[in-house]
Design an enzyme around this catalytic site. Structure first.
Site, short mmCIF file in Angstrom:
data_model
loop_
_atom_site.label_atom_id
_atom_site.label_comp_id
_atom_site.label_asym_id
_atom_site.label_seq_id
_atom_site.Cartn_x
_atom_site.Cartn_y
_atom_site.Cartn_z
N THR A 223 1.71 5.12 6.82
CA THR A 223 1.53 5.61 8.19
C THR A 223 0.66 6.88 8.23
OG1 THR A 223 3.58 4.58 8.89
CG2 THR A 223 2.78 6.38 10.26
N THR A 225 -1.85 7.74 6.31
CA THR A 225 -3.26 7.34 6.17
C THR A 225 -3.71 6.59 7.41
OG1 THR A 225 -2.88 7.14 3.79
CG2 THR A 225 -4.94 6.26 4.63
N GLY A 226 -2.81 5.79 7.98
CA GLY A 226 -3.13 5.06 9.21
C GLY A 226 -3.56 6.01 10.32
N GLU A 243 -1.61 -2.13 9.55
CA GLU A 243 -0.31 -2.58 9.02
C GLU A 243 0.22 -1.43 8.19
OE1 GLU A 243 1.08 -5.28 9.83
OE2 GLU A 243 -0.43 -6.78 10.32
N CYS A 277 6.18 -3.89 2.02
CA CYS A 277 6.21 -3.22 3.32
C CYS A 277 7.37 -3.71 4.15
CB CYS A 277 4.89 -3.45 4.05
SG CYS A 277 4.39 -5.17 4.09
P1 NAD Z 1 -1.92 4.61 1.16
O1 NAD Z 1 -1.96 4.87 2.63
O2 NAD Z 1 -1.72 5.76 0.26
O3 NAD Z 1 -3.26 3.91 0.69
C1 NAD Z 1 -3.73 2.72 1.28
C2 NAD Z 1 -5.24 2.63 1.09
O4 NAD Z 1 -5.89 3.63 1.87
C3 NAD Z 1 -5.70 2.85 -0.34
O5 NAD Z 1 -6.74 1.93 -0.62
C4 NAD Z 1 -6.21 4.27 -0.31
O6 NAD Z 1 -7.17 4.54 -1.30
C5 NAD Z 1 -6.83 4.32 1.07
N1 NAD Z 1 -6.98 5.66 1.66
C6 NAD Z 1 -6.32 6.80 1.36
N2 NAD Z 1 -6.72 7.80 2.18
C7 NAD Z 1 -7.64 7.28 3.02
C8 NAD Z 1 -8.38 7.80 4.11
N3 NAD Z 1 -8.27 9.08 4.50
N4 NAD Z 1 -9.21 6.96 4.78
C9 NAD Z 1 -9.31 5.66 4.41
N5 NAD Z 1 -8.63 5.12 3.39
C10 NAD Z 1 -7.80 5.91 2.70
O7 NAD Z 1 -0.79 3.51 0.96
P2 NAD Z 1 -0.27 2.89 -0.43
O8 NAD Z 1 0.56 3.93 -1.11
O9 NAD Z 1 -1.37 2.24 -1.15
O10 NAD Z 1 0.68 1.72 0.10
C11 NAD Z 1 2.04 1.91 0.36
C12 NAD Z 1 2.29 1.97 1.84
O11 NAD Z 1 1.69 0.84 2.47
C13 NAD Z 1 3.76 1.88 2.20
O12 NAD Z 1 4.05 2.79 3.25
C14 NAD Z 1 3.92 0.46 2.71
O13 NAD Z 1 4.99 0.27 3.59
C15 NAD Z 1 2.61 0.21 3.34
N6 NAD Z 1 2.33 -1.22 3.39
C16 NAD Z 1 2.34 -1.84 4.61
C17 NAD Z 1 2.10 -3.20 4.69
C18 NAD Z 1 2.13 -3.90 6.01
O14 NAD Z 1 1.70 -5.06 6.09
N7 NAD Z 1 2.58 -3.28 7.07
C19 NAD Z 1 1.85 -3.92 3.53
C20 NAD Z 1 1.85 -3.26 2.31
C21 NAD Z 1 2.08 -1.91 2.26
#
Ligand code: NAD
Length: 469
Positions: A223, A225-226, A243, A277
């Site tokens: 969330t 990063t989202g 997501e 997730c």
């Molecule tokens: P993360 O947000 O740390 O990283 C996700 C991706 O974003 C990575 O490729 C990362 O390098 C990239 N990133 C990081 N900072 C960025 C920025 N400022 N701008 C653009 N891209 C950037 O998440 P994570 O640790 O890889 O994954 C775990 C999280 O993902 C958990 O919270 C999990 O619940 C969630 N998740 C959600 C779903 C879903 O379908 N809702 C599926 C899988 C995982």
């Protein structure tokens, strides 16, 4: 532990030019991933922009045919892909893990190929008529996480290609090799420039998200990063599918035959060793069936085989990275310190490797504990006792997250009534996390917005155009 993975020759670079990627379980180097630069990213986006019109002009039939060829090739290389995924991500070959994930890649690719997005007639009166047609958006940026790296990348890539978009993929830095291998298979069938993977630091992701030549970002991750992706989209007005994280609640209703549901409850919590997730992350259980639910989960947790993924007997693996291991350890330690009862696990499983953590069941814990309120994303489930169903629903809905939820009951009407009251993108009954490529999937609240899969998923990567006459 070694097992030949020939596709590594195509996707890795010499040690001097890359970043060492460890086997998640042993920490031994699998290979070196390229470290792309911002100049490489610019080139990938420019190539995508150049290649996209001809790709769109091929038409749905030809793009579908190509996606079917990709799916067949994924199946033909499934075992090798599963071994690579198992080593890099840590998930075992067996159980709902690496072989299952690679199989799902082919299934979702075929589904994207076969799903049809027909024009919609939205108004008709006499000779007046308006209909909506769906074309490509242009260039899609696909940014993914490390937990289901291949499958989630396919969820982003396959529908985008199906609709005639070109795609630039940015894999998680923890699992680049799995995604590079996937992209390598796709690119055996695609025209040059239509699909490129760019691996590198966080800066690659943030630059991709903010790039003026990117029309859509498919993002799966946390969330926080989202939220940054949303900010970036203020500049390029890229469409977003987000997501994000989840803290899914499950509610076990009074009168439920817990023994009959125990294995499904267990896998709802522990699929991919909890790094999913839409896994069960808080389980609310009615007082009348509380003790037997805790016991059944604990019994499974104590006996489910955990270890290196390439050993065929294992179905649970390590945490993928140190950061995630530390989160799980902290949350369980906090729960213990606050007086919760650790019924199974509760410690690292260091004899298996540095990032293994025992499957953990925590009882006599309630809302307000960090293990309940925060996303653990690992093998530790808090089981919370309740006496009043309305109260359980209120507590389940109190989270800022709203990805999935589940109700467990042998009374279909009672289950459905509760399902209607839960705030989540998907509410499962007597299961948790089951996905179907034709059924839309997405979150509510801080778990994100937009839906993937089926016709809804194609719309999410399409530009709607109204023709009115
Ligand atoms: P993360 O947000 O740390 O990283 C996700 C991706 O974003 C990575 O490729 C990362 O390098 C990239 N990133 C990081 N900072 C960025 C920025 N400022 N701008 C653009 N891209 C950037 O998440 P994570 O640790 O890889 O994954 C775990 C999280 O993902 C958990 O919270 C999990 O619940 C969630 N998740 C959600 C779903 C879903 O379908 N809702 C599926 C899988 C995982």
């Amino acid at each position: 532990m070694t097992s030949a993975i020939s596709i590594l020759d195509a996707i890795t670079v010499p040690q001097s030019a890359g970043r060492a990627i460890p086997d998640a379980a042993t920490r031994e180097t699998i290979g070196h991933a390229p470290v792309h630069t911002l100049a490489d990213l610019e080139e990938a986006i420019a190539s995508a922009r150049t290649a996209q019109p001809a790709w769109e002009a091929l038409g749905h039939g030809e793009r579908s045919r190509i996606l079917h060829a990709v799916a067949d090739d994924l199946d033909a290389n499934a075992e090798e892909l599963a071994v690579l995924l198992s080593r890099e991500q840590g998930k075992p070959l067996n159980g709902p893990n690496a072989r299952f994930e690679v199989g799902a890649c082919a299934v979702w690719t075929r589904n994207a190929a076969d799903t049809v997005l027909e024009p919609e007639v939205v108004f008709e009166a006499g000779t007046a008529r308006a209909d909506v047609h769906y074309g490509a958006l242009g260039v899609v940026g696909a940014i993914g996480p490390w937990n289901w790296p291949m499958m989630i990348s396919v969820w982003q890539i396959a529908p985008s290609l199906r609709m005639g978009n070109a795609v630039v993929v940015k894999p998680s830095g923890f699992t680049p090799l799995s995604v590079l291998a996937l992209v390598e298979i796709f690119n055996r069938h695609l025209p040059d420039g239509v699909l490129t993977a760019v691996t590198g630091d966080r800066e690659i992701g943030s630059t991709l998200a903010a790039h003026p030549d990117v029309d859509k970002i498919m993002f799966t991750g946390s969330t926080p990063t989202g939220r940054k992706i949303v900010e970036a989209s203020a500049n390029n007005l890229a469409r977003l599918t987000l997501e994000l994280g989840g803290n899914d609640a499950g509610i076990v209703l009074p009168g439920t035959n817990v023994a009959a549901h125990a294995e499904d409850l267990f896998w709802g919590c522990f699929i991919n060793t909890g790094q999913t997730c839409a896994a069960l992350k808080r389980l609310y259980v009615h007082d009348s069936v509380y003790d037997e639910t805790v016991d059944a989960l604990a019994q499974l947790a104590r006996t489910m085989p955990m270890g290196h993924g390439l050993e065929e007997t294992n179905v649970l693996g390590p945490l993928q990275n140190q950061n995630q291991f530390d989160i799980v350890q902290r949350l369980v330690d906090d729960a213990r310190a606050a007086g919760a009862r650790i019924v199974a696990g509760g410690e690292a499983a260091a004899h298996l490797g540095p990032l293994f953590y025992q499957p953990t069941v925590v009882a006599d814990i309630t809302d307000g504990a960090s293990l309940v309120d925060e996303e653990q994303f690992g093998p530790a489930i808090p089981v919370i006792r309740y006496t009043d169903v309305d109260d359980a629903i209120a507590r389940a809905n109190a989270s800022e997250q709203g990805l999935g939820a589940s109700v467990w009951s042998d009374d279909p009407e009672a289950a459905l009534a509760v399902a209607h009251r839960l705030q989540a993108g998907t509410v499962w009954i007597n299961q948790h996390g089951a996905l179907n490529p034709q059924v839309p999937f997405g979150g509510t609240k801080a778990s994100g917005y937009g839906q993937e899969f089926g016709a809804a998923g194609l719309k999410a990567v399409a530009a709607p155009k109204v023709i009115s006459r």
